[in-house]
Write a protein that holds these residues in place. Structure first.
Motif, PDB file in Angstrom:
ATOM      1  N   TRP A 358       0.833  -1.201   0.000  1.00 14.07           N
ATOM      2  CA  TRP A 358       0.000   0.000   0.000  1.00 14.07           C
ATOM      3  C   TRP A 358       0.873   1.259   0.000  1.00 14.07           C
ATOM      4  O   TRP A 358       0.481   2.289  -0.530  1.00 14.07           O
ATOM      5  CB  TRP A 358      -0.931  -0.014   1.210  1.00 14.07           C
ATOM      6  CG  TRP A 358      -0.235   0.083   2.541  1.00 14.07           C
ATOM      7  CD1 TRP A 358       0.310  -0.934   3.250  1.00 14.07           C
ATOM      8  CD2 TRP A 358      -0.020   1.271   3.306  1.00 14.07           C
ATOM      9  NE1 TRP A 358       0.863  -0.474   4.416  1.00 14.07           N
ATOM     10  CE2 TRP A 358       0.668   0.878   4.477  1.00 14.07           C
ATOM     11  CE3 TRP A 358      -0.344   2.625   3.123  1.00 14.07           C
ATOM     12  CZ2 TRP A 358       1.042   1.794   5.463  1.00 14.07           C
ATOM     13  CZ3 TRP A 358       0.030   3.531   4.104  1.00 14.07           C
ATOM     14  CH2 TRP A 358       0.712   3.121   5.260  1.00 14.07           C
ATOM     15  N   ARG A 359       2.094   1.150   0.565  1.00 13.71           N
ATOM     16  CA  ARG A 359       2.991   2.303   0.571  1.00 13.71           C
ATOM     17  C   ARG A 359       3.527   2.571  -0.843  1.00 13.71           C
ATOM     18  O   ARG A 359       3.652   3.730  -1.271  1.00 13.71           O
ATOM     19  CB  ARG A 359       4.148   2.063   1.545  1.00 13.71           C
ATOM     20  CG  ARG A 359       3.685   1.948   2.980  1.00 13.71           C
ATOM     21  CD  ARG A 359       4.756   1.439   3.917  1.00 13.71           C
ATOM     22  NE  ARG A 359       5.824   2.402   4.094  1.00 13.71           N
ATOM     23  CZ  ARG A 359       6.845   2.208   4.924  1.00 13.71           C
ATOM     24  NH1 ARG A 359       6.930   1.089   5.634  1.00 13.71           N
ATOM     25  NH2 ARG A 359       7.791   3.123   5.043  1.00 13.71           N
ATOM     26  N   ALA A 360       3.845   1.484  -1.562  1.00 15.49           N
ATOM     27  CA  ALA A 360       4.286   1.662  -2.948  1.00 15.49           C
ATOM     28  C   ALA A 360       3.148   2.215  -3.794  1.00 15.49           C
ATOM     29  O   ALA A 360       3.361   3.089  -4.658  1.00 15.49           O
ATOM     30  CB  ALA A 360       4.774   0.327  -3.508  1.00 15.49           C
ATOM     31  N   ALA A 361       1.928   1.711  -3.558  1.00 18.38           N
ATOM     32  CA  ALA A 361       0.778   2.198  -4.316  1.00 18.38           C
ATOM     33  C   ALA A 361       0.508   3.672  -4.023  1.00 18.38           C
ATOM     34  O   ALA A 361       0.138   4.437  -4.918  1.00 18.38           O
ATOM     35  CB  ALA A 361      -0.453   1.356  -3.984  1.00 18.38           C
ATOM     36  N   ALA A 376       4.946   6.547 -15.450  1.00 17.62           N
ATOM     37  CA  ALA A 376       4.571   5.328 -16.175  1.00 17.62           C
ATOM     38  C   ALA A 376       5.565   4.198 -15.913  1.00 17.62           C
ATOM     39  O   ALA A 376       5.195   3.020 -15.850  1.00 17.62           O
ATOM     40  CB  ALA A 376       4.478   5.618 -17.660  1.00 17.62           C
ATOM     41  N   THR A 377       6.834   4.560 -15.753  1.00 19.25           N
ATOM     42  CA  THR A 377       7.861   3.551 -15.461  1.00 19.25           C
ATOM     43  C   THR A 377       7.593   2.880 -14.119  1.00 19.25           C
ATOM     44  O   THR A 377       7.676   1.645 -13.993  1.00 19.25           O
ATOM     45  CB  THR A 377       9.254   4.202 -15.441  1.00 19.25           C
ATOM     46  OG1 THR A 377       9.506   4.824 -16.693  1.00 19.25           O
ATOM     47  CG2 THR A 377      10.332   3.177 -15.147  1.00 19.25           C
ATOM     48  N   LEU A 378       7.253   3.685 -13.113  1.00 15.91           N
ATOM     49  CA  LEU A 378       6.975   3.136 -11.796  1.00 15.91           C
ATOM     50  C   LEU A 378       5.726   2.255 -11.837  1.00 15.91           C
ATOM     51  O   LEU A 378       5.687   1.186 -11.224  1.00 15.91           O
ATOM     52  CB  LEU A 378       6.797   4.266 -10.773  1.00 15.91           C
ATOM     53  CG  LEU A 378       6.519   3.830  -9.333  1.00 15.91           C
ATOM     54  CD1 LEU A 378       7.632   2.939  -8.797  1.00 15.91           C
ATOM     55  CD2 LEU A 378       6.344   5.052  -8.426  1.00 15.91           C
ATOM     56  N   ARG A 379       4.708   2.674 -12.585  1.00 11.24           N
ATOM     57  CA  ARG A 379       3.498   1.857 -12.695  1.00 11.24           C
ATOM     58  C   ARG A 379       3.810   0.509 -13.321  1.00 11.24           C
ATOM     59  O   ARG A 379       3.313  -0.534 -12.864  1.00 11.24           O
ATOM     60  CB  ARG A 379       2.417   2.588 -13.491  1.00 11.24           C
ATOM     61  CG  ARG A 379       1.200   1.711 -13.820  1.00 11.24           C
ATOM     62  CD  ARG A 379      -0.013   2.488 -14.222  1.00 11.24           C
ATOM     63  NE  ARG A 379      -0.651   3.103 -13.052  1.00 11.24           N
ATOM     64  CZ  ARG A 379      -1.488   2.463 -12.247  1.00 11.24           C
ATOM     65  NH1 ARG A 379      -1.783   1.178 -12.470  1.00 11.24           N
ATOM     66  NH2 ARG A 379      -2.039   3.073 -11.234  1.00 11.24           N
ATOM     67  N   ASP A 380       4.621   0.496 -14.387  1.00 12.29           N
ATOM     68  CA  ASP A 380       4.951  -0.780 -15.038  1.00 12.29           C
ATOM     69  C   ASP A 380       5.650  -1.720 -14.061  1.00 12.29           C
ATOM     70  O   ASP A 380       5.360  -2.928 -14.034  1.00 12.29           O
ATOM     71  CB  ASP A 380       5.849  -0.524 -16.253  1.00 12.29           C
ATOM     72  CG  ASP A 380       5.090   0.138 -17.401  1.00 12.29           C
ATOM     73  OD1 ASP A 380       3.840   0.095 -17.377  1.00 12.29           O
ATOM     74  OD2 ASP A 380       5.750   0.699 -18.309  1.00 12.29           O
ATOM     75  N   LEU A 381       6.575  -1.177 -13.267  1.00 12.47           N
ATOM     76  CA  LEU A 381       7.285  -2.006 -12.285  1.00 12.47           C
ATOM     77  C   LEU A 381       6.326  -2.522 -11.214  1.00 12.47           C
ATOM     78  O   LEU A 381       6.403  -3.687 -10.797  1.00 12.47           O
ATOM     79  CB  LEU A 381       8.412  -1.212 -11.630  1.00 12.47           C
ATOM     80  CG  LEU A 381       9.680  -1.044 -12.468  1.00 12.47           C
ATOM     81  CD1 LEU A 381      10.612  -0.022 -11.827  1.00 12.47           C
ATOM     82  CD2 LEU A 381      10.406  -2.388 -12.598  1.00 12.47           C
ATOM     83  N   CYS A 382       5.423  -1.658 -10.778  1.00 10.88           N
ATOM     84  CA  CYS A 382       4.458  -2.085  -9.768  1.00 10.88           C
ATOM     85  C   CYS A 382       3.552  -3.186 -10.303  1.00 10.88           C
ATOM     86  O   CYS A 382       3.232  -4.147  -9.595  1.00 10.88           O
ATOM     87  CB  CYS A 382       3.635  -0.888  -9.297  1.00 10.88           C
ATOM     88  SG  CYS A 382       4.540   0.255  -8.233  1.00 10.88           S
ATOM     89  N   MET A 383       3.152  -3.064 -11.547  1.00 10.96           N
ATOM     90  CA  MET A 383       2.325  -4.105 -12.154  1.00 10.96           C
ATOM     91  C   MET A 383       3.082  -5.429 -12.234  1.00 10.96           C
ATOM     92  O   MET A 383       2.508  -6.511 -12.100  1.00 10.96           O
ATOM     93  CB  MET A 383       1.880  -3.669 -13.552  1.00 10.96           C
ATOM     94  CG  MET A 383       0.944  -2.470 -13.573  1.00 10.96           C
ATOM     95  SD  MET A 383      -0.637  -2.806 -12.772  1.00 10.96           S
ATOM     96  CE  MET A 383      -1.358  -3.955 -13.944  1.00 10.96           C
ATOM     97  N   GLU A 384       4.379  -5.350 -12.420  1.00 15.72           N
ATOM     98  CA  GLU A 384       5.201  -6.557 -12.540  1.00 15.72           C
ATOM     99  C   GLU A 384       5.438  -7.228 -11.193  1.00 15.72           C
ATOM    100  O   GLU A 384       5.411  -8.456 -11.086  1.00 15.72           O
ATOM    101  CB  GLU A 384       6.541  -6.204 -13.181  1.00 15.72           C
ATOM    102  CG  GLU A 384       7.478  -7.399 -13.333  1.00 15.72           C
ATOM    103  CD  GLU A 384       8.808  -7.017 -13.957  1.00 15.72           C
ATOM    104  OE1 GLU A 384       9.708  -7.873 -14.003  1.00 15.72           O
ATOM    105  OE2 GLU A 384       8.959  -5.843 -14.398  1.00 15.72           O
TER     106      GLU A 384
END
Length: 398
Positions: A358-361, A376-384
């Motif tokens: 939840w902290r990363a989100a 967008a880069t951080l979102r892609d990593l979070c999705m991974e």
């Protein structure tokens, strides 16, 4: 050996009297005894003489039962010897207990570095072993040591379940840890149970309950204990999430005073022994959550100390959390592009446990709201890397 009265004499006298259908008054008339005297004999308020017991035995046709209850000699030395033997009887050696307690410390020290999914089966195995020993023959002193070891293992298991977002299992083992601690009269484990619950509800967004549980833990924890310090730090985090910067700062000041002269523990990585270095890390987290301008400087110092070479350091989980703290502080300071960079390193490290996602989100949401394209880069990593679904882009956290 001395003659004594079997403590069951009174109940036996009443049973034989009632079998004959006699009242106390009627038996008194037959035995030439007062009603009050017989009542005292049945209630165990007065011991019978040998002659009285024999006379009552004959009148009630008790077959010698009442007489034997008074005539029977009691070997006090033998009874005391049996008691001593029971106290000393045990299937558990001192070496076994020492190894269990060492294992508790080893597992608690592995918590910052070992993945929760890898730590859980180890804790489960040791806790099951302690439970088996408690079912066997143990002395009172050994029982307390096992209860304490079981309490520490149960609260550690609950913490790992929280990290894995297995909250029903966590709640069950927190209750077990509390019960074990109460039986052992171990107030520090009781306080850690409350502090762990506070952390769990804090991660779920129930900040007021987290605040109250943190304060309860402080009241229960022994003075100067690690549990009291940790619970105070948890209170500061709750104030930060509530948004009261003043209360956050004051509570952090209390943490600082509690840790001012605290020595570094022999095993600083031990989860239940407060390392003074933790104070700075908690301050960074708390100030970042509160949106305090001083958060960036503190967070940078903490990260430099934890990960001087940029390889995760000796405590990679703490390093990942420190990067998330720094990311939040950087967003608040108007540097969302650098926030993305440090947040991406935290996520890509693979060391963000499920309970901390939840902290990363939250960091992702804030950098996306800033409009920086690097988000967008951080979102892609979070999705991974995320263990569960992330909120859709442009959403706000709960």
């Amino acid at each position: 050996m001395a003659s004594s009265v079997d403590p069951r004499f009174g109940a036996a006298l009443r049973e034989f009297r009632e079998r004959r259908g006699l009242s106390l008054r009627a038996l008194g008339q037959l035995a030439h005894r007062s009603k009050s005297h017989l009542h005292e004999l049945e209630a165990g308020l007065k011991p019978p003489t040998v002659d009285t017991a024999r006379h009552l035995d004959q009148l009630l046709e008790a077959g010698g039962v009442l007489a034997r209850m008074v005539d029977a000699p009691v070997d006090h030395a033998a009874e005391a010897g049996e008691l001593r033997a029971r106290v000393a009887a045990s299937d558990v050696s001192a070496d076994v207990l020492d190894r269990i307690e060492q294992s508790v410390d080893d597992l608690a020290s592995s918590y910052p570095t070992l993945a929760p999914a890898d730590l859980l089966p180890l804790v489960r195995r040791h806790l099951a072993y302690v439970v088996r020993l408690l079912d066997g023959r143990v002395t009172l002193a050994q029982q307390r040591r096992l209860l304490v070891a079981g309490g520490w293992l149960a609260v550690l298991r609950a913490t790992v379940h929280i990290d894995l977002r297995q909250r029903n299992a966590a709640a069950a083992h927190l209750r077990a840890a509390r019960d074990l601690a109460e039986h052992a009269e171990h107030s520090e484990i009781q306080a850690w149970c409350l502090e762990t619950r506070a952390w769990d509800v804090l991660t779920q967004g129930d900040f007021r309950t987290a605040l109250e549980l943190s304060r309860q833990a402080q009241r229960v924890a022994p003075k100067g204990s690690s549990a009291r310090i940790q619970a105070t730090a948890q209170e500061a985090r709750a104030w930060a999430r509530i948004g009261d910067v003043g209360a956050t700062r004051r509570t952090l000041g209390r943490v600082e005073r509690l840790t001012a002269n605290l020595p570094v523990p022999e095993r600083a990585e031990h989860h239940y022994r407060y390392d003074p270095a933790k104070a700075a890390a908690y301050a960074a987290t708390t100030l970042a959550w509160a949106g305090d301008p001083g958060a960036e400087q503190v967070a940078r110092a903490v990260l430099a100390d934890l990960d001087p070479r940029g390889d995760g350091g000796a405590r990679p989980r703490r390093s990942a959390s420190a990067r998330l703290d720094l990311g939040l502080a950087l967003v608040a300071a108007g540097q969302p592009d650098e926030a993305v960079a440090v947040g991406a390193r935290a996520v890509a490290s693979g060391r963000v446990v499920p309970s901390n996602w939840w902290r990363a989100a939250e960091l992702l949401t804030k950098v996306e709201q800033s409009g920086v394209p690097e988000a967008a880069t951080l979102r892609d990593l979070c999705m991974e890397y995320a263990p569960g679904r992330l909120p859709p882009a442009d959403s706000t956290p709960d």
